[in-house]
Design an enzyme around this catalytic site. Structure first.
Site, PDB file in Angstrom:
ATOM      1  N   GLN A 192      -9.844   9.160  -5.177  1.00 26.09           N
ATOM      2  CA  GLN A 192      -9.532   9.948  -3.977  1.00 26.09           C
ATOM      3  C   GLN A 192     -10.676  10.850  -3.521  1.00 26.09           C
ATOM      4  O   GLN A 192     -10.968  10.943  -2.342  1.00 26.09           O
ATOM      5  CB  GLN A 192      -8.275  10.797  -4.222  1.00 26.09           C
TER       6      GLN A 192
ATOM      7  N   HIS B 251       1.201   5.282  -2.323  1.00 20.13           N
ATOM      8  CA  HIS B 251       0.640   6.162  -3.365  1.00 20.13           C
ATOM      9  C   HIS B 251       1.820   6.753  -4.139  1.00 20.13           C
ATOM     10  O   HIS B 251       2.356   7.805  -3.755  1.00 20.13           O
ATOM     11  CB  HIS B 251      -0.186   7.282  -2.730  1.00 20.13           C
TER      12      HIS B 251
ATOM     13  N   HIS C 231      -9.853   1.808   0.437  1.00 28.41           N
ATOM     14  CA  HIS C 231      -9.555   2.630   1.612  1.00 28.41           C
ATOM     15  C   HIS C 231     -10.858   2.616   2.411  1.00 28.41           C
ATOM     16  O   HIS C 231     -11.842   3.223   1.993  1.00 28.41           O
ATOM     17  CB  HIS C 231      -9.214   4.063   1.204  1.00 28.41           C
TER      18      HIS C 231
ATOM     19  N   GLU D 263     -11.264   5.026   6.931  1.00 27.81           N
ATOM     20  CA  GLU D 263     -10.040   5.716   7.386  1.00 27.81           C
ATOM     21  C   GLU D 263     -10.468   7.023   8.062  1.00 27.81           C
ATOM     22  O   GLU D 263     -10.360   8.112   7.506  1.00 27.81           O
ATOM     23  CB  GLU D 263      -9.088   5.995   6.212  1.00 27.81           C
TER      24      GLU D 263
ATOM     25  N   ASP E 113       2.141   3.499   2.928  1.00 22.95           N
ATOM     26  CA  ASP E 113       1.124   4.452   2.479  1.00 22.95           C
ATOM     27  C   ASP E 113       1.740   5.663   1.773  1.00 22.95           C
ATOM     28  O   ASP E 113       1.388   5.975   0.647  1.00 22.95           O
ATOM     29  CB  ASP E 113       0.253   4.897   3.658  1.00 22.95           C
TER      30      ASP E 113
ATOM     31  N   HIS F 285       0.836  -1.212   0.000  1.00 19.72           N
ATOM     32  CA  HIS F 285       0.000   0.000   0.000  1.00 19.72           C
ATOM     33  C   HIS F 285       0.868   1.259   0.000  1.00 19.72           C
ATOM     34  O   HIS F 285       1.437   1.638   1.018  1.00 19.72           O
ATOM     35  CB  HIS F 285      -0.932   0.009   1.222  1.00 19.72           C
TER      36      HIS F 285
ATOM     37  N   TRP G 266       0.113  13.899   2.855  1.00 23.40           N
ATOM     38  CA  TRP G 266      -0.464  13.299   4.069  1.00 23.40           C
ATOM     39  C   TRP G 266       0.578  13.020   5.131  1.00 23.40           C
ATOM     40  O   TRP G 266       0.282  12.957   6.305  1.00 23.40           O
ATOM     41  CB  TRP G 266      -1.188  11.992   3.700  1.00 23.40           C
TER      42      TRP G 266
HETATM   43  N1  17E Z   1      -5.352   9.253   0.432  1.00 22.40           N
HETATM   44  C1  17E Z   1      -6.155   8.808   1.430  1.00 22.40           C
HETATM   45  O1  17E Z   1      -7.392   8.870   1.312  1.00 22.40           O
HETATM   46  N2  17E Z   1      -5.614   8.314   2.543  1.00 22.40           N
HETATM   47  C2  17E Z   1      -4.300   8.248   2.691  1.00 22.40           C
HETATM   48  N3  17E Z   1      -3.794   7.734   3.817  1.00 22.40           N
HETATM   49  C3  17E Z   1      -3.427   8.715   1.650  1.00 22.40           C
HETATM   50  C4  17E Z   1      -4.004   9.205   0.535  1.00 22.40           C
HETATM   51  C5  17E Z   1      -1.957   8.669   1.807  1.00 22.40           C
HETATM   52 FE   FE2 Z   2      -3.659   5.002   1.210  1.00 23.01          FE
END
Ligand code: 17E
Ligand code: FE2
Length: 418
Positions: free
Chosen positions: A153, A60, A211, A214, A310, A58, A316
Site C-alpha cells: 500500500q 481489500h 494497482h 489509480e 474494491d 478485487h 476509502w
Molecule cells: N488502496 C488503494 O491504493 N486503492 C484503493 N482503491 C483501496 C485501497 C481501496
Molecule cells: Fe484496490
C-alpha cells in the site's frame, strides 16, 4: 439432484441440469415447462437464470468494515484514504482481521460470490494481514476460492524494507504479486517496482495484479510499462492491471497506440466503478471527470475486463453491500454501456471475465465441471441487470450453500382499488 426449468445464458429454451457426486453430468433441453418432481432435493428454477457463480476479483478484506476508525476520510481522496488506513494499521491483530474478513466473505456469499481475490497490505512490519488472510484461505478452501495479493500500500520501494516485506509475503504464501507504481515517490521508482513485480512473479511462480495508475494524472503511464513487461515475458494471461483510472484522462491518440500493446500483451483489467466514481475527479472543480477506466472500449477491443467492489465500509469508501449486480449497474451507467448489445453479455463482467482474470480452473456450467452455480431473478443478462433482484440460490459442489426466499409484496396493489 436435478435443476428443472432453468434458463441458461444466451439460450432461449428451458433446461434440466443433472448433478451427480457434486458435478454436472447432463444438461438437457426441455420440451416445455416441467411439473415439480417428487424427489426432495430437486430444485425448480421456475424459468429463472442459472448462472456460473459471481466472482469478486478485487477487494481489500484486511481493511473492510473499518471506516471511521479512528478517523473518517473527509476529503474522499485516495490519498486521505491511505493516510486514514495508516492510522488504523497499528491497531490490527489476527482476531480483528479474521472477524471482519469473515463477515465480509459471508456478505459476499449471501450475494452469490464463490471466488474472491483479496489484497493484503504488506507495508506493515508484522505482515499480520497477509498471515491472517493466507490462513483463512487455507481454512476455507473447500467452501470458497480465495486468492491473496501481496499489496504494498505505501509503496514497494518507497516504504522502508518494502521489497523485503513483499518477498516475505510471497514466502508466507501470497498467491499474487501486487504493486502501486503511481504511489512510489518517483516515476523511476514506479518503473523499477513494475520490473521487480514481474521478476518476483517469475521467481515464485505467482500471478500479478497491480494497482496501476489509480490517479487522474494523464501522465501516469505505468500501464504501458506493465503491459510491455508482460508481453516480453509472455505472461499476459497471468497479469492484471487494476483501476487504470488515468486511462480516463489519456488523450485518444495515445490510447489508440496504447490499445495495440494492451491487445498484444493479453493482460486482464479490473475496474471498480463505484470506488473510482467516488475517489477520482476530487481535484477537479467543474466539469468533473468520471475517472473510471475505458471499460466500454476495452470490451469492444476484446480485451478481458471485469468488475470488482474494491471496498466495503473502509477508509476509502464508506458504502458497499456485497452486491456485484449493483457494481455492474454502476458500470453500465458510468461507462455509457446502455445499448442493447452492451446488455446481452453484461454478466460476463462479474462472472466469466473475472474467472479468467483469476485463472480459475473448471469454472462455468459445463458437463464434468464441479456443480457450482447461482440462481438469479430474471431470464437473461438484460432482465437480471434491470431487475437488480436478489440471488435466490448458491450451490457449490452440488450442495446448497445459500438459499433465499424472494420478498413478496403483501399490501393490495393500490391500482386495483380504483
Ligand atoms: N488502496 C488503494 O491504493 N486503492 C484503493 N482503491 C483501496 C485501497 C481501496
Ligand atoms: Fe484496490
Amino acid at each position: 439432484m436435478q435443476i428443472i426449468n432453468a434458463r441458461l445464458r444466451q439460450k432461449p429454451e428451458l433446461f434440466t441440469l443433472h448433478i451427480e457426486n457434486g458435478h454436472f453430468t447432463k444438461i438437457e433441453k426441455q420440451d416445455g415447462t416441467l411439473a415439480d418432481t417428487s424427489l426432495n432435493d430437486d430444485i425448480n428454477a421456475d424459468g429463472n437464470l442459472v448462472c456460473a457463480p459471481f466472482v469478486e476479483p478485487h477487494i481489500h478484506l484486511d481493511a473492510a468494515l473499518t471506516a471511521g476508525e479512528p478517523e473518517w476520510n473527509q476529503s474522499g481522496t485516495l490519498f486521505e484514504g491511505i493516510e486514514r488506513w495508516s492510522q488504523r494499521k497499528p491497531m490490527l491483530n489476527e482476531a480483528d482481521i479474521r472477524k471482519r474478513a469473515l463477515s465480509t466473505i459471508e456478505l459476499l456469499v449471501q450475494n452469490g460470490v464463490q471466488a474472491i481475490r483479496t489484497h493484503a497490505d504488506t507495508t506493515d512490519p508484522t505482515l499480520i494481514g497477509v498471515r491472517t488472510l493466507c490462513a483463512l484461505r487455507d481454512e476455507l478452501k473447500d467452501k470458497i476460492d480465495l486468492q491473496v495479493v501481496a499489496f504494498p500500500q505505501d509503496g514497494m520501494l518507497s516504504y522502508p524494507s518494502g521489497l523485503k516485506l513483499m518477498e516475505e509475503a510471497l514466502e508466507i504464501g501470497a498467491d499474487v504479486v501486487g504493486g502501486i507504481p503511481h504511489f512510489e515517490y518517483t516515476r523511476e521508482l514506479g518503473e523499477k517496482s513494475v520490473k521487480l513485480i514481474i521478476e518476483l512473479a517469475k521467481k515464485y511462480d505467482r500471478l500479478v495484479d497491480v494497482h496501476c495508475d489509480e490517479i487522474d494524472d494523464p501522465n501516469s503511464r505505468f500501464l504501458e510499462f506493465l503491459a510491455c513487461e508482460a508481453l516480453f515475458h509472455d505472461m499476459g494471461d497471468k497479469v492484471t492491471a487494476s483501476h487504470t483510472t488515468a486511462m480516463h484522462s489519456y488523450d485518444n491518440a495515445y490510447c489508440s497506440k496504447l490499445f495495440r500493446l494492451l491487445k498484444n500483451s493479453g493482460i486482464n483489467f479490473i475496474s471498480c466503478p463505484t470506488e473510482s466514481i467516488h475517489l477520482q475527479g476530487r481535484f477537479d472543480t467543474y466539469p468533473k471527470r468520471r475517472g473510471v477506466t475505458r471499460v466500454k472500449e476495452l470490451r469492444e477491443a476484446n480485451i478481458n475486463v471485469c468488475l470488482g467492489q474494491d471496498s466495503i465500509f473502509d477508509p476509502w469508501y464508506s458504502l458497499g453491500n456485497g452486491k456485484l449486480l449493483r457494481t455492474l449497474d454502476f458500470a453500465m451507467h458510468i461507462c455509457q454501456m446502455m445499448g442493447y448489445k452492451d446488455y446481452e453479455s453484461a454478466l460476463d463482467m462479474i462472472t466469466d471475465n473475472s474467472a479468467k482474470t483469476m485463472c480459475l480452473e473448471n469454472y462455468g456450467i459445463k458437463i464434468g465441471n464441479p456443480a457450482n452455480f447461482i440462481l438469479l431473478e430474471g431470464f437473461d443478462d438484460y432482465s437480471v441487470l434491470r431487475k437488480q433482484g436478489e440471488v435466490l440460490l448458491s450451490v457449490r459442489h452440488g450442495e446448497i450453500i445459500m438459499q433465499r426466499q424472494p420478498a413478496q409484496v403483501i399490501s393490495k396493489p393500490w391500482i386495483s382499488t380504483i
